[in-house]
Design an enzyme around this catalytic site. Structure first.
Site, mmCIF file in Angstrom:
data_model
loop_
_atom_site.group_PDB
_atom_site.id
_atom_site.type_symbol
_atom_site.label_atom_id
_atom_site.label_comp_id
_atom_site.label_asym_id
_atom_site.label_seq_id
_atom_site.Cartn_x
_atom_site.Cartn_y
_atom_site.Cartn_z
ATOM 1 N N GLU A 1 -20.596 -28.740 -12.214
ATOM 2 C CA GLU A 1 -20.023 -27.792 -12.951
ATOM 3 C C GLU A 1 -19.171 -27.011 -11.885
ATOM 4 O OE1 GLU A 1 -23.249 -25.916 -14.900
ATOM 5 O OE2 GLU A 1 -23.038 -27.443 -16.777
ATOM 6 N N GLU B 1 -24.120 -34.531 -18.976
ATOM 7 C CA GLU B 1 -25.146 -33.719 -19.468
ATOM 8 C C GLU B 1 -24.615 -33.487 -20.566
ATOM 9 O OE1 GLU B 1 -26.043 -29.963 -17.411
ATOM 10 O OE2 GLU B 1 -25.791 -30.852 -15.404
HETATM 11 C C1 BGP Z 1 -26.121 -27.150 -16.775
HETATM 12 C C2 BGP Z 1 -26.780 -27.210 -15.399
HETATM 13 C C3 BGP Z 1 -28.088 -28.059 -15.451
HETATM 14 C C4 BGP Z 1 -29.027 -27.478 -16.475
HETATM 15 C C5 BGP Z 1 -28.184 -27.333 -17.712
HETATM 16 C C6 BGP Z 1 -29.132 -26.683 -19.047
HETATM 17 O O1 BGP Z 1 -25.221 -25.881 -16.714
HETATM 18 O O2 BGP Z 1 -25.811 -28.322 -14.662
HETATM 19 O O3 BGP Z 1 -28.569 -27.645 -14.113
HETATM 20 O O4 BGP Z 1 -30.171 -26.900 -16.182
HETATM 21 O O5 BGP Z 1 -27.149 -26.608 -17.932
HETATM 22 O O6 BGP Z 1 -29.373 -25.344 -18.675
HETATM 23 P P1 BGP Z 1 -30.559 -24.528 -18.633
HETATM 24 O O7 BGP Z 1 -31.556 -25.385 -17.752
HETATM 25 O O8 BGP Z 1 -30.100 -23.261 -18.062
HETATM 26 O O9 BGP Z 1 -31.042 -24.637 -20.123
#
Ligand code: BGP
Length: 467
Positions: A171, A361
């Site tokens: 990201e 993701e």
């Molecule tokens: C993205 C990241 C991840 C991840 C995911 C979910 O932004 O790349 O590392 O964790 O989001 O977010 P969160 O864990 O804050 O719920």
């Protein structure tokens, strides 16, 4: 009938700092995450503190074989994970890597190979070595390019014969909103000069292109992708002013991929810099390096937002938010759920760049309740199944629209520590991990209801989706 082509890669995605634990084992150095016990919700601490769930994570460092066996049972053909930079270069600026750190990933890759699972490796996922952050202010300092190049080269030389797919930065556009987590920038966001932020971005873009060049030199068969946080933006009203606001918001994010794909800065970004009075230090070598463009484009997708020229109700979001969309529901953490936005994103990205796309993701963080069914602990997570089904239906639509999609990796196939809030109770997994926000729990793994659902979906190559 399924829209998904043969060879479509199905799997899940994780990041080292969110699941490995073992934060000081086998010569690992501290990373920024080791002093971020509240994620981005609270400030970093000077020293590691005992309340940081990431220090033990879900103990994947010692249980990776068990976890990968569960991924194999799900039928994964791909597994995205990140390499902890500070396992390989504990401080980040050493000349030689830490052999014990490399050996851990050898063992992990052995296990994936045994199960026939293709690895997809993120080189840097929110885990800059702490020393680089404290001493150099992270990516603000040009020397980070050299440290990253050495790290990336080490990985390609060691693992290039067994890892085909690589992502340079997780990201990368999130540095605009989370400069410490994303860019290792120790200067607090409120004090960070915009010129320094854009210079840091420039260094990351050069480092990413340089890694792509190095990978291709070592083996032209390696596939290197950029990775961006995708968040489609809709105008709050049909007024041209709101549509223009959307264009500006989009540009801020699309710029990162424009540089990665086109090999140069887009005109609209040059204008932004000009108008902000920022003169970047861009060398001729930098310009040449940027021409080494990526093989594919990958992204995370969780939600969409609205934008307006004149404000609106600000909502929660994945590292950054926007204006709340009155037509959409939201998760328990306020992230608005929008499956159609994924189809829109895939089409927009494909139309704009014409590069193969990889959804690396997508997922739903929820409070899960462990119950017993026939004496076996599980979670009846129909809400997660619905989210997954609805998003994948839209991926199928995009594929039918002609978009080339390489694969799909669900975020957090096993419960991990959340990046933004550092909680374990924000669960994404098909596999429940018995660990709680206060650190208690046995760390035992249990299959949720979604586990069987995703397994059947993969086995049918998307055939079990319901429109
Ligand atoms: C993205 C990241 C991840 C991840 C995911 C979910 O932004 O790349 O590392 O964790 O989001 O977010 P969160 O864990 O804050 O719920």
């Amino acid at each position: 009938m399924t829209a998904f082509p043969d060879g479509f890669l199905w799997g899940g995605a994780t990041a080292a700092n969110q699941l490995e634990g073992a934060y000081l084992t086998d010569g690992k150095g501290l990373s920024i995450q080791d002093v971020m016990p509240r994620g981005i919700v609270g400030p970093p601490t000077d020293e590691p503190t005992p309340d940081n769930l990431k220090h033990e994570g879900i103990d994947h460092y010692h249980r990776y074989a068990e976890d990968i066996a569960l991924f194999a049972e799900l039928g994964f053909s791909v597994y995205r994970f990140s390499i902890g930079w500070s396992r390989i270069f504990p401080n980040g600026d050493e000349e030689t890597p830490n052999e014990e750190g490399l050996a851990f990933y050898d063992r992990l890759l052995d296990e994936l190979e045994r199960h026939g699972i293709e690895p997809l490796v993120t080189i840097s996922h929110y885990e800059t070595p702490l020393h680089l952050s404290r001493t150099y202010d992270g990516w603000v300092d040009r020397r980070l390019i050299g440290f990253y190049e050495r790290y990336a080269r080490t990985l390609f030389e060691r693992f290039g014969h067994r890892v085909r797919y690589w992502l340079t930065f997780n990201e990368i556009n999130s540095v605009l909103h989370a400069p410490l987590m994303s860019g290792g920038i120790w200067t607090p966001k409120e004090q960070l000069a915009e010129g320094d932020l854009y210079q840091a971005i420039h260094h990351e873009l050069v480092a990413s292109a340089s890694a792509t060049r190095i990978a291709h030199e070592i083996d032209p068969g390696l596939k290197v992708g950029c990775m961006v946080l995708a968040m489609p933006t809709y105008p709050l009203t049909p007024s041209p002013a709101d549509v223009l606001a959307v264009l500006h918001a989009d540009h801020a994010n699309l710029a990162f991929t424009d540089v990665h794909v086109r090999g140069r800065y887009p005109g609209y970004l040059l204008r932004t810099l000009r108008e902000k009075g920022i003169e970047l230090d861009i060398t001729d070598d930098d310009r040449e390096t940027l021409t080494h463009t990526v093989d594919f484009v990958s992204f995370s997708y969780y939600m969409s937002v609205c934008e307006a020229a004149d404000g609106g109700e600000a909502g929660e979001g994945n590292l950054f938010g926007g204006i709340t969309n009155p037509t959409l529901p939201a998760s328990e953490w306020g992230w608005q759920i929008d499956p159609v936005g994924l189809r829109i994103t895939l089409n927009q990205f494909w139309d704009r760049w014409g590069k193969p796309l990889f959804i690396v993701e997508n997922g739903l963080g929820a409070n899960d309740e462990l119950v017993e069914v026939d004496g076996v602990p599980t979670v009846e997570d129909d809400y997660r199944i619905a989210y997954l089904n609805d998003h994948l239906v839209q991926v199928g639509e995009a594929i039918a629209d002609g978009v080339e999609v390489l694969g799909y990796t669900w975020w957090g196939p096993i419960d991990v520590v959340s990046a933004s809030t550092a909680q374990l109770s924000k669960r994404y997994g098909f596999i429940y991990v018995d660990r709680n926000d206060d650190g208690s729990g046995t760390l035992r793994r249990y299959r949720k209801k979604s586990f069987g659902w995703y397994r059947d979906l993969i086995a049918s190559n998307g055939g079990t989706l319901t429109a």
